[in-house]
Write an enzyme that holds these catalytic residues in place. Structure first.
Site, short mmCIF file in Angstrom:
data_model
loop_
_atom_site.label_atom_id
_atom_site.label_comp_id
_atom_site.label_asym_id
_atom_site.label_seq_id
_atom_site.Cartn_x
_atom_site.Cartn_y
_atom_site.Cartn_z
N TYR A 70 40.29 55.28 34.54
CA TYR A 70 40.43 55.12 35.83
C TYR A 70 40.20 56.07 36.97
O TYR A 70 39.13 55.70 37.84
CB TYR A 70 41.78 54.14 35.98
CG TYR A 70 41.89 53.77 37.35
CD1 TYR A 70 41.64 52.69 37.94
CD2 TYR A 70 42.64 54.50 38.46
CE1 TYR A 70 41.51 52.22 39.21
CE2 TYR A 70 43.22 54.06 39.56
CZ TYR A 70 42.49 52.86 40.01
OH TYR A 70 42.63 52.60 41.30
N1 LIG Z 1 46.94 48.75 43.62
C1 LIG Z 1 46.97 50.01 43.83
O1 LIG Z 1 47.81 50.62 43.68
C2 LIG Z 1 45.74 50.88 44.27
C3 LIG Z 1 45.90 52.23 44.48
C4 LIG Z 1 44.55 52.90 44.91
C5 LIG Z 1 43.26 52.00 44.71
N2 LIG Z 1 43.41 50.95 44.71
C6 LIG Z 1 41.94 50.29 44.60
O2 LIG Z 1 42.08 49.37 45.56
C7 LIG Z 1 41.19 48.16 45.06
C8 LIG Z 1 41.76 46.79 44.85
O3 LIG Z 1 42.87 47.09 44.15
P1 LIG Z 1 44.04 45.51 44.14
O4 LIG Z 1 45.26 46.61 43.87
O5 LIG Z 1 43.83 44.94 45.29
O6 LIG Z 1 43.71 45.22 42.67
P2 LIG Z 1 43.84 43.64 42.19
O7 LIG Z 1 43.67 43.51 40.67
O8 LIG Z 1 44.70 43.11 42.88
O9 LIG Z 1 42.19 43.00 42.62
C9 LIG Z 1 41.12 43.29 42.07
C10 LIG Z 1 40.23 42.21 42.27
O10 LIG Z 1 39.17 42.35 41.40
C11 LIG Z 1 38.60 41.30 40.82
N3 LIG Z 1 37.73 41.65 39.58
C12 LIG Z 1 37.76 42.19 38.61
N4 LIG Z 1 36.95 42.36 37.84
C13 LIG Z 1 36.03 41.74 38.39
C14 LIG Z 1 34.64 41.52 38.03
N5 LIG Z 1 34.19 42.08 36.97
N6 LIG Z 1 33.82 40.78 38.98
C15 LIG Z 1 34.26 40.49 40.19
N7 LIG Z 1 35.63 40.71 40.37
C16 LIG Z 1 36.26 41.06 39.60
C17 LIG Z 1 39.95 40.73 40.12
O11 LIG Z 1 39.57 39.33 39.96
C18 LIG Z 1 40.76 40.75 41.51
O12 LIG Z 1 40.64 39.84 42.41
C19 LIG Z 1 40.63 48.83 43.71
O13 LIG Z 1 39.28 49.45 43.73
C20 LIG Z 1 41.61 49.70 43.26
O14 LIG Z 1 40.99 50.74 42.32
C21 LIG Z 1 44.58 50.35 44.08
#
Ligand SMILES: NC(=O)c1ccc[n+]([C@@H]2O[C@H](COP(=O)([O-])OP(=O)(O)OC[C@H]3O[C@@H](n4cnc5c(N)ncnc54)[C@H](O)[C@@H]3O)[C@@H](O)[C@H]2O)c1
Length: 289
Positions: free
Chosen positions: A170
């Site tokens: 990741y």
């Molecule tokens: N959650 C955290 O703590 C955190 C921290 C830092 C950065 N981020 C980043 O923020 C962003 C959003 O994270 P989140 O926590 O909202 O994640 P989440 O898992 O809630 O949402 C991710 C979304 O991406 C979609 N997805 C996954 N694979 C896919 C594919 N192949 N095609 C289309 N859609 C797809 C999922 O269905 C989901 O709706 C990500 O890039 C994550 O790396 C998250």
């Protein structure tokens, strides 16, 4: 100038309403959904893209019910498939118009260490988290350059700036996003095309659907609780509107990261493990033996 700038920040959405089409990947839940809502408030037409159609339609419903004048459409797409991406791009442009802002946000977040992942799982994480960001950009950027306007946004993470032990793949994809976006910005500048802007958002842990058990085990989420997605989305959208190259949420992390990098390796490791508060016994989760 300052007066007009604030006027634009407050009411700029009225003008944007006519022109901006926004596409958010992974907008079926979490941060992607909140970014979409935040940009809908500013009058953008929205293409909601997610692999899960239920999430896609929920986001569209949420937006159109609270903002009846807003145009939002769901596009169920697996962004790791170049074929699906191309089809979706054609459909979005036909139904909504040219994409002005592309927000790459879709991601898989398995907080699982490399030794515990199978090869095909590793491949999938890299394709969704990094490959899709590159492929969507390749799809939409040439048209933005031809129109002489556009904005490419990438959601990375603080684990793209400092290592996240126990989630190496990741973390690698997030470092990769940083490299891609920084090269892209320089390429646009060097080819006199920097009317197309780029923003990379680095955010700390959020309260979303991510699989965060490893961070809980390591004590990190209890010491430093996750941020609300609404807050993070607001900061990112503000940064995009101001054409910021980087957005850090929270800002203090930017400073800590750069200070950390100046320290000798031993001190860096010490600070990192202090921050993650790893119990040495729980470190077996990512041991290579
Ligand atoms: N959650 C955290 O703590 C955190 C921290 C830092 C950065 N981020 C980043 O923020 C962003 C959003 O994270 P989140 O926590 O909202 O994640 P989440 O898992 O809630 O949402 C991710 C979304 O991406 C979609 N997805 C996954 N694979 C896919 C594919 N192949 N095609 C289309 N859609 C797809 C999922 O269905 C989901 O709706 C990500 O890039 C994550 O790396 C998250």
């Amino acid at each position: 100038r300052i007066f007009f700038f604030f006027l634009w920040l407050k009411f700029g959405f009225i003008f944007n309403a006519v022109i901006l089409v926004l596409q958010v990947t992974g907008a079926g839940s979490g941060l992607g959904r909140e970014i979409a809502i935040e940009l809908a408030k500013r009058g953008c037409k929205l293409a909601i893209v997610d692999v899960h159609s239920k999430g896609c339609y929920e986001t569209v419903d949420l937006i159109t019910k609270t903002m009846p004048r807003c145009v939002a459409k769901a596009y169920k797409t697996d962004v790791s498939s170049p074929r699906e991406l191309q089809l979706m791009a054609v459909k979005v442009e036909k139904e909504l118009g040219p994409v002005e802002i592309l927000v790459n946000n879709a991601s898989l977040m398995p907080m699982t260490s490399t030794p515990q992942l199978k090869s095909d799982e590793i491949e999938r994480i890299i394709t969704v988290n990094l490959g899709s960001y590159i492929m969507t950009t390749k799809e939409f950027l040439p048209k933005m350059v031809a129109r002489k306007s556009g904005h490419v946004v990438a959601v990375a993470a603080l684990s793209g700036l400092v290592p996240l032990p126990g989630a190496g793949i990741y973390s690698a994809t997030k470092y990769g996003i940083m490299g891609f976006m920084e090269s892209l910005r320089a390429e646009l500048r060097l080819s006199d095309s920097d009317y197309v802007r780029t923003t990379t958002a680095n955010t700390y842990l959020m309260k979303t659907s991510g699989d965060l058990h490893l961070l809980n085990d390591a004590g990190i989420s209890s010491s430093y609780p996750g941020l609300p997605t609404v807050y993070v989305a607001e900061k990112i959208v503000k940064g995009v509107m101001l054409n910021h190259r980087m957005v850090y949420v929270p800002k203090i992390f930017a400073l800590s990261v750069w200070i950390l990098r100046l320290l000798p390796t031993k001190w860096q490791d010490y600070m990192l493990l202090k921050f993650y508060n790893f119990d040495v016994r729980s470190a077996h989760l990512f041991y290579w033996k």
